[in-house]
Design a protein around this motif. Structure first.
Motif, PDB file in Angstrom:
ATOM      1  N   VAL A  61       0.836  -1.206   0.000  1.00  0.00           N
ATOM      2  CA  VAL A  61       0.000   0.000   0.000  1.00  0.00           C
ATOM      3  C   VAL A  61       0.863   1.244   0.000  1.00  0.00           C
ATOM      4  O   VAL A  61       0.662   2.174  -0.772  1.00  0.00           O
ATOM      5  N   ASP A  62       1.826   1.289   0.886  1.00  0.00           N
ATOM      6  CA  ASP A  62       2.811   2.378   0.924  1.00  0.00           C
ATOM      7  C   ASP A  62       4.074   1.825   1.567  1.00  0.00           C
ATOM      8  O   ASP A  62       4.201   0.615   1.751  1.00  0.00           O
ATOM      9  N   GLY A  63       4.993   2.697   1.907  1.00  0.00           N
ATOM     10  CA  GLY A  63       6.280   2.230   2.405  1.00  0.00           C
ATOM     11  C   GLY A  63       6.214   1.444   3.689  1.00  0.00           C
ATOM     12  O   GLY A  63       7.140   0.693   4.005  1.00  0.00           O
ATOM     13  N   ARG A  64       5.124   1.569   4.449  1.00  0.00           N
ATOM     14  CA  ARG A  64       5.054   0.861   5.721  1.00  0.00           C
ATOM     15  C   ARG A  64       3.753   0.067   5.900  1.00  0.00           C
ATOM     16  O   ARG A  64       3.463  -0.397   7.005  1.00  0.00           O
ATOM     17  N   THR A  65       2.979  -0.093   4.849  1.00  0.00           N
ATOM     18  CA  THR A  65       1.712  -0.810   4.940  1.00  0.00           C
ATOM     19  C   THR A  65       1.641  -1.856   3.837  1.00  0.00           C
ATOM     20  O   THR A  65       1.869  -1.534   2.664  1.00  0.00           O
ATOM     21  N   VAL A  66       1.305  -3.093   4.222  1.00  0.00           N
ATOM     22  CA  VAL A  66       1.272  -4.190   3.257  1.00  0.00           C
ATOM     23  C   VAL A  66      -0.006  -4.997   3.430  1.00  0.00           C
ATOM     24  O   VAL A  66      -0.698  -4.903   4.447  1.00  0.00           O
ATOM     25  N   GLU A  67      -0.297  -5.801   2.416  1.00  0.00           N
ATOM     26  CA  GLU A  67      -1.396  -6.762   2.485  1.00  0.00           C
ATOM     27  C   GLU A  67      -0.796  -8.147   2.298  1.00  0.00           C
ATOM     28  O   GLU A  67      -0.083  -8.407   1.321  1.00  0.00           O
ATOM     29  N   LEU A  68      -1.110  -9.053   3.248  1.00  0.00           N
ATOM     30  CA  LEU A  68      -0.529 -10.386   3.231  1.00  0.00           C
ATOM     31  C   LEU A  68      -1.370 -11.330   2.383  1.00  0.00           C
ATOM     32  O   LEU A  68      -2.449 -10.978   1.910  1.00  0.00           O
ATOM     33  N   ALA A  69      -0.885 -12.562   2.223  1.00  0.00           N
ATOM     34  CA  ALA A  69      -1.534 -13.524   1.339  1.00  0.00           C
ATOM     35  C   ALA A  69      -2.957 -13.851   1.769  1.00  0.00           C
ATOM     36  O   ALA A  69      -3.818 -14.145   0.940  1.00  0.00           O
ATOM     37  N   ASP A  70      -3.234 -13.776   3.083  1.00  0.00           N
ATOM     38  CA  ASP A  70      -4.579 -14.095   3.565  1.00  0.00           C
ATOM     39  C   ASP A  70      -5.520 -12.904   3.537  1.00  0.00           C
ATOM     40  O   ASP A  70      -6.643 -12.974   4.019  1.00  0.00           O
ATOM     41  N   GLY A  71      -5.069 -11.775   2.967  1.00  0.00           N
ATOM     42  CA  GLY A  71      -5.906 -10.584   2.869  1.00  0.00           C
ATOM     43  C   GLY A  71      -5.752  -9.620   4.022  1.00  0.00           C
ATOM     44  O   GLY A  71      -6.355  -8.547   4.020  1.00  0.00           O
ATOM     45  N   THR A  72      -4.955  -9.971   5.018  1.00  0.00           N
ATOM     46  CA  THR A  72      -4.744  -9.079   6.158  1.00  0.00           C
ATOM     47  C   THR A  72      -3.918  -7.870   5.731  1.00  0.00           C
ATOM     48  O   THR A  72      -2.867  -8.009   5.114  1.00  0.00           O
ATOM     49  N   ARG A  73      -4.435  -6.676   6.061  1.00  0.00           N
ATOM     50  CA  ARG A  73      -3.680  -5.448   5.792  1.00  0.00           C
ATOM     51  C   ARG A  73      -3.148  -4.941   7.123  1.00  0.00           C
ATOM     52  O   ARG A  73      -3.908  -4.775   8.084  1.00  0.00           O
ATOM     53  N   ALA A  74      -1.867  -4.680   7.191  1.00  0.00           N
ATOM     54  CA  ALA A  74      -1.259  -4.278   8.453  1.00  0.00           C
ATOM     55  C   ALA A  74      -0.140  -3.283   8.210  1.00  0.00           C
ATOM     56  O   ALA A  74       0.448  -3.218   7.131  1.00  0.00           O
TER      57      ALA A  74
END
Length: 280
Positions: free
Chosen positions: A51-64
């Protein structure tokens, strides 16, 4: 003494047999102290979106959000996104949870992503007081790496984008006229002045009335090229029959004799057909 030892052995054997029988032949597990699993033992997953430099979405759909990293500075946001995409997208990582909504990411080679981003000057830290992250940030700043090279550390956040559906009001129209007021001569108790009106509206003016207000009690005693009326300090001047038309960028000049007692300052403003003019 030997008899006592044999008795203790017998009692222990009976107790063990009883426990084993009670639990289907399986003895109790030995209790162990629990502790948080280190990141190296955390389960492996894949980053499917950045999403940005410090936000990601994992394989299970979790955004953290990745813990301990500050929000990207406005002038470094694009570089932070590029760095995170190159480093994390579609890569296997190990994840450990820090707080709800925040995670710690470890790359497959054991590199901590937060430390890597700070070391390269891509992002700043937050909520850190000392330790490797603080040391890495200090070194990146001293070496002017990444955002430090552009002084992004002090860049203000971009202004919020308006979500209003109402468009801003249009700017007021430009004045359609320019007025030049000039006193040509003065003598005790009287003066003579000219007033020139230029049409800058871009359209033809057919018939006009010019108005102004005297500030020092002046009165118009005689006027040419126009018809005048005055009420107290307010003066109203109407075109003569032969100068009613003022073409675009054309002008008309009228003159008058006036009476004055004391100061003789020029009028502060003029209107032409009810619209304010610019003073020339």
């Amino acid at each position: 003494m030997a008899a006592r030892k044999h008795l203790l052995v017998l009692l222990m054997t009976l107790l063990t047999a009883a426990c084993t029988a009670e639990h289907g032949g399986t003895p109790f597990p030995v209790p162990r102290a629990t502790s948080a699993s280190p990141a190296g033992n955390a389960p492996s997953t894949k980053v499917r979106a950045v999403v940005d430099g410090r936000t990601v979405e994992l394989a299970d759909g979790t955004r953290a959000r990745i813990s301990l990293l500050a929000e990207p500075a406005s002038c470094g946001a694009a570089a932070a996104l590029e760095f995170a995409t190159k480093t994390l997208l579609d890569k296997e990582v190990r994840v450990s949870s820090i707080t709800p909504g925040e995670i710690s990411l470890m790359l497959q080679d054991g590199t901590d992503y937060a430390l890597l981003a700070v070391t390269n000057g891509i992002l700043r830290t937050t909520g850190v007081d000392g330790g490797p992250l603080t040391a890495a940030e200090t070194k990146a700043a001293q070496a002017k790496l990444g955002l430090w090279a552009k002084d992004c550390s002090t860049s203000p956040a971009p202004p919020p984008v308006s979500t209003s559906t109402n468009p801003p009001p249009p700017p007021p129209p430009a004045p359609p006229c320019v007025v030049v007021y000039r006193v040509n001569s003065e003598w005790p108790g009287a003066f003579q002045a000219d007033v020139t009106v230029r049409n800058v509206s871009g359209a033809l003016i057919d018939g006009w009335t010019l108005r102004w207000r005297f500030a020092d009690g002046q009165t118009v005693s005689q006027m040419w090229n126009a018809t005048v009326s005055q009420s107290s300090a307010d003066v109203s001047v109407t075109n003569a029959a032969y100068n009613a038309l003022i073409v675009s960028n054309g002008s008309v000049t009228l003159g008058f004799n006036g009476s004055v007692n004391g100061a003789n300052s020029a009028p502060a403003s003029f209107t032409l057909n009810g619209t304010a003019c610019t003073r020339g």
